[in-house]
Write a protein that holds these residues in place. Structure first.
Motif, mmCIF file in Angstrom:
data_model
loop_
_atom_site.group_PDB
_atom_site.id
_atom_site.type_symbol
_atom_site.label_atom_id
_atom_site.label_comp_id
_atom_site.label_asym_id
_atom_site.label_seq_id
_atom_site.Cartn_x
_atom_site.Cartn_y
_atom_site.Cartn_z
ATOM 1 N N ALA A 27 72.147 63.543 4.487
ATOM 2 C CA ALA A 27 70.787 63.109 4.787
ATOM 3 C C ALA A 27 70.500 63.321 6.272
ATOM 4 C CB ALA A 27 70.616 61.638 4.425
ATOM 5 N N SER A 28 69.314 63.727 6.572
ATOM 6 C CA SER A 28 68.912 63.964 7.951
ATOM 7 C C SER A 28 68.821 62.647 8.709
ATOM 8 C CB SER A 28 67.545 64.659 7.973
ATOM 9 O OG SER A 28 67.063 64.742 9.290
ATOM 10 N N LYS A 29 69.208 62.680 9.988
ATOM 11 C CA LYS A 29 69.075 61.515 10.859
ATOM 12 C C LYS A 29 67.794 61.595 11.683
ATOM 13 C CE LYS A 29 72.691 60.320 13.205
ATOM 14 N NZ LYS A 29 73.909 60.325 14.024
ATOM 15 N N LEU A 48 70.115 51.134 14.606
ATOM 16 C CA LEU A 48 70.469 51.666 15.927
ATOM 17 C C LEU A 48 71.845 52.320 15.922
ATOM 18 C CD1 LEU A 48 70.009 51.914 19.022
ATOM 19 C CD2 LEU A 48 71.080 49.655 19.215
ATOM 20 N N GLU A 49 72.780 51.730 15.237
ATOM 21 C CA GLU A 49 74.153 52.237 15.255
ATOM 22 C C GLU A 49 74.316 53.582 14.561
ATOM 23 O OE1 GLU A 49 76.646 48.933 14.078
ATOM 24 O OE2 GLU A 49 76.517 48.069 16.102
ATOM 25 N N ARG A 50 73.274 54.073 13.915
ATOM 26 C CA ARG A 50 73.292 55.454 13.405
ATOM 27 C C ARG A 50 73.128 56.456 14.543
ATOM 28 N NH1 ARG A 50 68.926 56.583 9.242
ATOM 29 N NH2 ARG A 50 70.163 58.453 8.971
ATOM 30 N N TYR A 51 72.617 55.978 15.698
ATOM 31 C CA TYR A 51 72.237 56.877 16.788
ATOM 32 C C TYR A 51 73.010 56.664 18.086
ATOM 33 C CZ TYR A 51 68.601 57.756 13.484
ATOM 34 O OH TYR A 51 67.937 58.104 12.327
ATOM 35 N N ILE A 68 66.028 64.295 16.822
ATOM 36 C CA ILE A 68 65.821 65.484 15.994
ATOM 37 C C ILE A 68 67.196 66.010 15.628
ATOM 38 C CG2 ILE A 68 64.884 67.814 15.882
ATOM 39 C CD1 ILE A 68 62.799 66.875 17.993
ATOM 40 N N ASP A 69 67.531 65.920 14.363
ATOM 41 C CA ASP A 69 68.837 66.314 13.851
ATOM 42 C C ASP A 69 68.865 67.822 13.657
ATOM 43 O OD1 ASP A 69 71.251 66.630 12.569
ATOM 44 O OD2 ASP A 69 70.910 65.041 11.104
ATOM 45 N N GLY A 70 69.466 68.520 14.585
ATOM 46 C CA GLY A 70 69.522 69.977 14.522
ATOM 47 C C GLY A 70 70.424 70.516 13.433
ATOM 48 N N GLY A 71 71.228 69.667 12.821
ATOM 49 C CA GLY A 71 72.148 70.129 11.793
ATOM 50 C C GLY A 71 71.671 69.877 10.383
ATOM 51 N N ASP A 72 70.392 69.529 10.189
ATOM 52 C CA ASP A 72 69.949 69.152 8.848
ATOM 53 C C ASP A 72 69.270 70.274 8.072
ATOM 54 O OD1 ASP A 72 67.517 69.241 10.110
ATOM 55 O OD2 ASP A 72 66.881 67.236 9.546
ATOM 56 N N GLY A 73 69.263 71.473 8.601
ATOM 57 C CA GLY A 73 68.642 72.584 7.883
ATOM 58 C C GLY A 73 69.672 73.599 7.446
ATOM 59 N N MET A 74 69.193 74.694 6.851
ATOM 60 C CA MET A 74 70.110 75.744 6.426
ATOM 61 C C MET A 74 70.749 76.418 7.629
ATOM 62 S SD MET A 74 68.681 77.653 3.033
ATOM 63 C CE MET A 74 67.670 78.724 3.966
ATOM 64 N N THR A 79 70.549 69.545 18.517
ATOM 65 C CA THR A 79 70.121 68.172 18.282
ATOM 66 C C THR A 79 69.526 67.641 19.579
ATOM 67 O OG1 THR A 79 71.769 67.806 16.566
ATOM 68 C CG2 THR A 79 70.924 65.846 17.696
ATOM 69 N N GLU A 80 68.385 66.979 19.471
ATOM 70 C CA GLU A 80 67.720 66.391 20.629
ATOM 71 C C GLU A 80 67.565 64.895 20.379
ATOM 72 O OE1 GLU A 80 64.036 68.391 21.503
ATOM 73 O OE2 GLU A 80 64.873 70.311 20.887
ATOM 74 N N TRP A 81 67.713 64.092 21.445
ATOM 75 C CA TRP A 81 67.587 62.661 21.273
ATOM 76 C C TRP A 81 67.021 62.002 22.519
ATOM 77 C CZ3 TRP A 81 72.027 65.181 22.411
ATOM 78 C CH2 TRP A 81 72.735 64.756 23.540
ATOM 79 N N ASP A 82 66.399 60.867 22.295
ATOM 80 C CA ASP A 82 65.936 59.982 23.366
ATOM 81 C C ASP A 82 66.014 58.573 22.796
ATOM 82 O OD1 ASP A 82 64.833 58.727 25.544
ATOM 83 O OD2 ASP A 82 63.049 59.987 25.634
#
Length: 151
Positions: A27-29, A48-51, A68-74, A79-82
């Protein structure tokens, strides 16, 4: 001629199955939201603990997360986060938040206002920086402001 049809079907399936296998899976995060949708500190902490990789105790907890979960596509991408956190924590755990970080004089605190229930006055906070993170600690209020972002 029948052999040729079987050959092309085999090639078609060999190419199609890996593509279909890339759909689904984990599942995408990916998220862009905050803590207002949760009713309890326990629910907020679980989300929160997922991130974040650390585990802490919280008396109060609010956050704003853009991930943005960069690993959730084909085709995997970056991955970008804030992750922005405001927490009231036990006094004895305050130093854990700034462990290994450097005390700094000033900081851009414009990001704080995006956190639900964020303090408007942050002059009493000690600011630390290191490892792509910034942490503000208000010892008198047992509050921590935390930000980690990157790509």
């Amino acid at each position: 001629m029948l052999g040729m049809k079987t050959f092309f079907r085999t090639i078609f399936l060999a190419l199609l199955l890996p593509l279909l296998g890339g759909c689904g899976g984990n599942a995408s995060k990916t998220t862009d939201g905050d803590s207002r949708r949760f009713g309890t500190v326990t629910e907020k902490q679980a989300f929160l603990e997922r991130y974040v990789s650390f585990r802490r105790c919280y008396d109060e907890l609010d956050f704003a997360i853009r991930y943005i979960d960069g690993g959730d596509g084909m085709v995997p991408g970056p991955t970008e986060w804030d992750v922005r956190i405001l927490a009231k924590v036990p006094a004895e755990s305050l130093d854990e938040w700034a462990s290994g970080m450097e005390l700094i004089q000033t900081s851009d605190v414009s990001w704080v206002s995006s956190i639900p229930n964020a303090p408007t006055m942050v002059a009493s906070f000690e600011w630390y920086s290191g490892g792509g993170r910034i942490v503000g600690i208000s010892r008198g209020n047992r509050q921590v402001l935390y930000r980690s972002h990157g790509n």
